[in-house]
Write an enzyme that holds these catalytic residues in place. Structure first.
Site, mmCIF file in Angstrom:
data_model
loop_
_atom_site.group_PDB
_atom_site.id
_atom_site.type_symbol
_atom_site.label_atom_id
_atom_site.label_comp_id
_atom_site.label_asym_id
_atom_site.label_seq_id
_atom_site.Cartn_x
_atom_site.Cartn_y
_atom_site.Cartn_z
ATOM 1 N N ASP A 10 0.873 -1.177 0.000
ATOM 2 C CA ASP A 10 0.000 0.000 0.000
ATOM 3 C C ASP A 10 0.908 1.224 0.000
ATOM 4 O OD1 ASP A 10 -2.291 1.649 0.234
ATOM 5 O OD2 ASP A 10 -2.126 1.699 2.409
ATOM 6 N N SER A 11 0.288 2.402 -0.100
ATOM 7 C CA SER A 11 1.078 3.616 -0.004
ATOM 8 C C SER A 11 1.486 3.897 1.447
ATOM 9 C CB SER A 11 0.263 4.799 -0.522
ATOM 10 O OG SER A 11 -0.927 4.909 0.237
ATOM 11 N N CYS A 73 -4.680 -1.539 -1.445
ATOM 12 C CA CYS A 73 -4.800 -0.126 -1.779
ATOM 13 C C CYS A 73 -5.956 0.036 -2.755
ATOM 14 C CB CYS A 73 -3.488 0.341 -2.410
ATOM 15 S SG CYS A 73 -3.571 2.056 -2.976
ATOM 16 N N THR A 75 -6.779 2.666 -4.329
ATOM 17 C CA THR A 75 -6.391 3.493 -5.472
ATOM 18 C C THR A 75 -5.729 2.630 -6.547
ATOM 19 O OG1 THR A 75 -6.034 5.253 -3.856
ATOM 20 C CG2 THR A 75 -5.214 5.641 -6.076
ATOM 21 N N GLU A 150 -2.337 9.384 8.297
ATOM 22 C CA GLU A 150 -0.876 9.217 8.262
ATOM 23 C C GLU A 150 -0.196 10.077 9.333
ATOM 24 O OE1 GLU A 150 1.393 7.317 6.371
ATOM 25 O OE2 GLU A 150 -0.290 6.146 5.622
ATOM 26 N N CYS A 184 -10.980 2.963 0.624
ATOM 27 C CA CYS A 184 -9.556 3.257 0.808
ATOM 28 C C CYS A 184 -9.155 2.482 2.055
ATOM 29 C CB CYS A 184 -9.346 4.753 0.998
ATOM 30 S SG CYS A 184 -7.714 5.161 1.649
ATOM 31 N N THR A 185 -8.038 1.765 1.963
ATOM 32 C CA THR A 185 -7.678 0.861 3.055
ATOM 33 C C THR A 185 -7.218 1.594 4.312
ATOM 34 O OG1 THR A 185 -5.479 0.661 2.099
ATOM 35 C CG2 THR A 185 -7.111 -1.006 1.482
ATOM 36 N N HIS A 186 -7.041 2.899 4.208
ATOM 37 C CA HIS A 186 -6.721 3.672 5.417
ATOM 38 C C HIS A 186 -7.961 3.830 6.312
ATOM 39 C CE1 HIS A 186 -2.973 4.803 3.432
ATOM 40 N NE2 HIS A 186 -2.602 5.523 4.477
#
Ligand code: DGL
Length: 273
Positions: A10-11, A73, A75, A150, A184-186
Site C-alpha cells: 500500500d502507499s 490499496c 487506489t 498518516e 480506501c484501506t486507510h
C-alpha cells in the site's frame, strides 16, 4: 504447501488493515509488507504515476520471493488492476471482494468512499451497478482523510478528525446509506470516527480485510498455504521514516511482537525493474 511469504503493499498505513486480517486468518504465514510512505498519498496522483508505482511495488515484493500478494490499496486496485496481473503470482485487489461483501450485506443503498483517484476511476461504482442494477449507489472522494490518518489522527474523538469526517460524509449521511464500503484501506483505521458520524447501525465494509479473506481462499484452493510450528514472521519495509511508521503501526497490529521495520528509499523501488 508453500513456505514462501505473502506480500502486502500500500502507499502507507492502510495496508496494515490487510496484514491484521491475514495474521488472524493465517497465523503461520510469513508476511512481507511494503508501505510506500515516502510517496504517500497516492490518491491525488495521475493514473500513469499510480500504474508505475503499482508495478514497482510488485517488483519489490517479487524480489523478496512472495508466493502471492494483496494489493491493499483502493487506489491501485481501481486504477491499475492490469498491473497486478501476469506477474506469475496471484494478486488480490480490494475492489471486487469489497463489492461482493457490500452486496451481501445491503438492503439496497450502498455508499462508497475512497481517494480522489479511486472515485474518479469509478471501479467500485461500476462493479456494484453491474452486479446489482437495482442497488442505489453513491460514491464520494474524501481527500482530507488519508493525510490526517498518516499524521496519527485516528482516535474516534480526535477533534481534527471528527471535523474532517463530518465534512467528508455529509452527502453520505443525507443519502441514507445502510452499507458503506471503506474503499480506501486507510479508512478502517478510523472506523470509530466514521460510526460516530453515521451512527452505529451503518454496516462498514473493510475492503482490505475482504481482500485478505479472498487471498486465503485462493491459497488454500491451490494447496499453497505454509505449515510451520511457530507463528509467521512479519517483515515491514517503508520508503519513508521507519521510526515514524513504527510509532503508528504498533497501534494497529495487536500482539506483543517487536515490529521489524526497515527503510528502503523510493529510488530503490524505481531500480527494481
Ligand atoms: N490506502 C490507499 C487506498 O486504499 C491509498 C491512500 C493514498 O495513498 O491516497 O486508496
Amino acid at each position: 504447501m508453500d513456505q514462501r511469504p505473502i506480500g502486502v503493499f500500500d502507499s502507507g498505513l492502510g495496508g496494515l488493515t490487510a496484514v491484521r486480517r491475514l495474521r488472524q486468518l493465517l497465523p503461520e504465514e510469513d508476511i512481507v509488507f511494503l508501505g510506500d510512505t515516502g510517496r504517500v498519498p497516492y490518491g491525488g496522483r495521475s493514473p500513469g504515476t499510480i500504474r508505475r508505482f503499482a508495478e514497482e511495488n510488485v517488483s519489490f515484493l517479487l524480489e523478496r520471493r512472495v508466493k502471492a500478494a494483496v494489493a491493499a490499496c483502493g487506489t491501485i486496485s481501481s486504477i491499475a488492476p492490469e498491473k497486478l496481473l501476469g506477474r506469475g503470482i496471484p494478486i488480490c485487489g480490494v475492489v471486487e471482494p469489497a463489492v461482493e461483501k457490500a452486496l451481501a450485506l445491503t438492503e439496497g443503498r450502498v455508499a462508497v468512499i475512497g481517494t480522489e483517484g479511486s472515485i474518479r476511476a469509478g471501479a467500485y461504482e461500476r462493479l456494484l451497478k453491474s452486479r446489482s442494477p437495482e442497488c442505489r449507489v453513491l460514491a464520494r472522494a474524501c481527500p482530507l482523510l488519508v493525510p490526517l490518518i498518516e499524521a496519527g489522527h485516528t482516535e474516534p474523538e480526535d477533534p481534527a478528525l471528527t471535523k474532517a469526517v463530518k465534512t467528508s460524509l455529509e452527502e453520505i449521511r443525507a443519502f441514507g446509506a445502510d452499507t458503506l464500503i471503506l474503499g480506501c484501506t486507510h479508512y478502517p483505521l478510523i472506523a470509530g470516527a466514521i460510526r460516530r458520524c453515521l451512527g452505529s447501525g451503518i454496516r462498514l465494509v473493510d475492503a482490505a480485510a475482504e481482500a485478505a479473506e479472498k487471498l486465503t481462499t485462493v491459497l488454500s484452493g491451490r494447496d499453497a498455504l505454509a505449515r510451520r510450528d511457530r507463528p509467521g514472521e512479519l517483515h515491514i519495509w517503508v520508503t519513508g521514516s521507519a521510526g515514524r511508521f513504527a510509532a503508528l503501526a504498533g497501534r494497529f497490529l495487536s500482539g506483543p511482537e517487536t515490529l521489524c521495520i526497515r527503510h528502503t528509499p523510493p529510488g530503490r523501488l524505481e531500480n527494481e525493474e
